[in-house]
Design a protein around this motif. Structure first.
Motif, PDB file in Angstrom:
ATOM      1  N   ARG A 254      -9.031   1.468   2.566  1.00  0.00           N
ATOM      2  CA  ARG A 254      -8.169   0.751   1.622  1.00  0.00           C
ATOM      3  C   ARG A 254      -7.925   1.591   0.370  1.00  0.00           C
ATOM      4  N   THR A 261       2.917   0.976  -0.433  1.00  0.00           N
ATOM      5  CA  THR A 261       3.409  -0.367  -0.729  1.00  0.00           C
ATOM      6  C   THR A 261       2.631  -1.388   0.101  1.00  0.00           C
ATOM      7  N   ARG A 262       2.734  -2.642  -0.249  1.00  0.00           N
ATOM      8  CA  ARG A 262       2.034  -3.685   0.504  1.00  0.00           C
ATOM      9  C   ARG A 262       2.528  -3.728   1.949  1.00  0.00           C
ATOM     10  N   GLN A 263       3.819  -3.504   2.132  1.00  0.00           N
ATOM     11  CA  GLN A 263       4.372  -3.488   3.488  1.00  0.00           C
ATOM     12  C   GLN A 263       3.808  -2.316   4.293  1.00  0.00           C
ATOM     13  N   GLN A 265       0.923  -0.797   3.737  1.00  0.00           N
ATOM     14  CA  GLN A 265      -0.487  -1.091   3.992  1.00  0.00           C
ATOM     15  C   GLN A 265      -0.633  -2.054   5.172  1.00  0.00           C
ATOM     16  N   ALA A 266       0.271  -3.026   5.254  1.00  0.00           N
ATOM     17  CA  ALA A 266       0.230  -3.980   6.361  1.00  0.00           C
ATOM     18  C   ALA A 266       0.453  -3.286   7.699  1.00  0.00           C
TER      19      ALA A 266
END
Length: 288
Positions: A254, A261-263, A265-266
């Motif tokens: 992590r 970006t959060r996307q 990371q997803a």
């Protein structure tokens, strides 16, 4: 998006021999590891699903893993073993798929890192087997060392219809701090659109005094070369326990992806694995 650990193992030493665990430095993991042992670790780390990866060159082990995947639990897919050099590989894959939990077979892996021939992947019988894996709609996990990457590149280029996943970044020499020759080969491999990579195995290659700062240059090469849409997190538990806990590995991953970006990371923590392996319940969590 479900959160996926795309690479872990289990074993029970009383069930079949694991000679590799008799080696020097393996005492910390020379015992049984089960899905029950893993469950509290994934729960604490916020992991919803996992991909269980073969340990031994054994179709019996793969059949057992598939049966476990068919039971209620975290395993969403199995990367198993089958003899790539066998002329009856298609039938062997059919047998695995027709057994208990056979629908969970998502990929095949061979321990190429243990082959003395650095060009083993280029052998005609191996290429024939890899074509059979592609015809079956399965993924092939590449377990290689850096000196075997040229053959991996040639093989992935020659078989554009087969999806390859590079395990453990091809085990770069992190402890020695060597980067450039490995990075050049990984970038060449990443230029092929049918290859993805697991962000896994780094702590073992770095050694017991590893730091996130030591891992970062290698993670950055992979994230830049493949892009988050072709990178997936894997813990490599319980092998990771040689140098780090499950919590340490997930925390490091992590931290290494914090700038995404959060996307993005997803994707690394679930979306890529779900898409590449075609996991049947990809994209949704099971309700409590």
């Amino acid at each position: 998006m479900i959160r996926i650990d795309a690479h872990h193992h289990i074993w029970e030493l009383g069930r079949r021999p694991h000679a590799w665990l008799d080696g020097v430095g393996m005492a910390a993991i020379r015992r049984d590891f089960t899905l029950a042992d893993l469950a509290p670790l994934t729960a604490a780390a916020g992991i919803d699903k996992t991909i269980l990866v073969q340990v031994l060159p054994s179709s019996a082990e793969t059949a057992e893993f598939l049966a476990l995947a068919g039971e209620p639990g975290p395993v969403a897919g199995v990367v198993g073993w089958a003899d790539l050099t066998s002329g009856r590989l298609p039938q062997a894959l059919d047998t695995l798929r027709s057994g208990p939990g056979g629908a969970y077979l998502v990929g095949i892996r061979h321990l190429v890192q243990g082959e003395q021939d650095p060009r083993w992947l280029g052998r005609p019988d191996v290429r024939r087997g890899l074509r059979a894996v592609a015809d079956a709609g399965l993924v092939y996990d590449l377990l290689t060392l850096p000196h075997q990457l040229p053959a991996a590149i040639e093989t992935a280029r020659a078989l554009p219809g087969l999806r390859f996943v590079l395990d453990h970044l091809s085990k770069p020499p992190i402890a020695a701090g060597e980067l450039h020759s490995w990075a050049a080969l990984v970038r060449e491999l990443a230029a092929l659109p049918n290859v993805s990579c697991k962000l896994s195995g780094m702590v073992t290659e770095a050694g017991p005094r590893w730091t996130v700062a030591e891992l970062r240059p290698y993670a950055e090469v992979v994230l830049e070369a493949f892009g988050p849409a072709r990178v997936m997190f894997g813990s490599d538990w319980p092998v990771c326990l040689l140098t780090a806990s499950y919590a340490d590995v997930t925390s490091a991953a992590r931290e290494l992806t914090a700038a995404l970006t959060r996307q993005e990371q997803a994707l690394v923590f679930g979306g890529t694995a779900a898409r590449i392996y075609g996991l049947p319940d990809a994209g949704r969590r099971q309700s409590a």
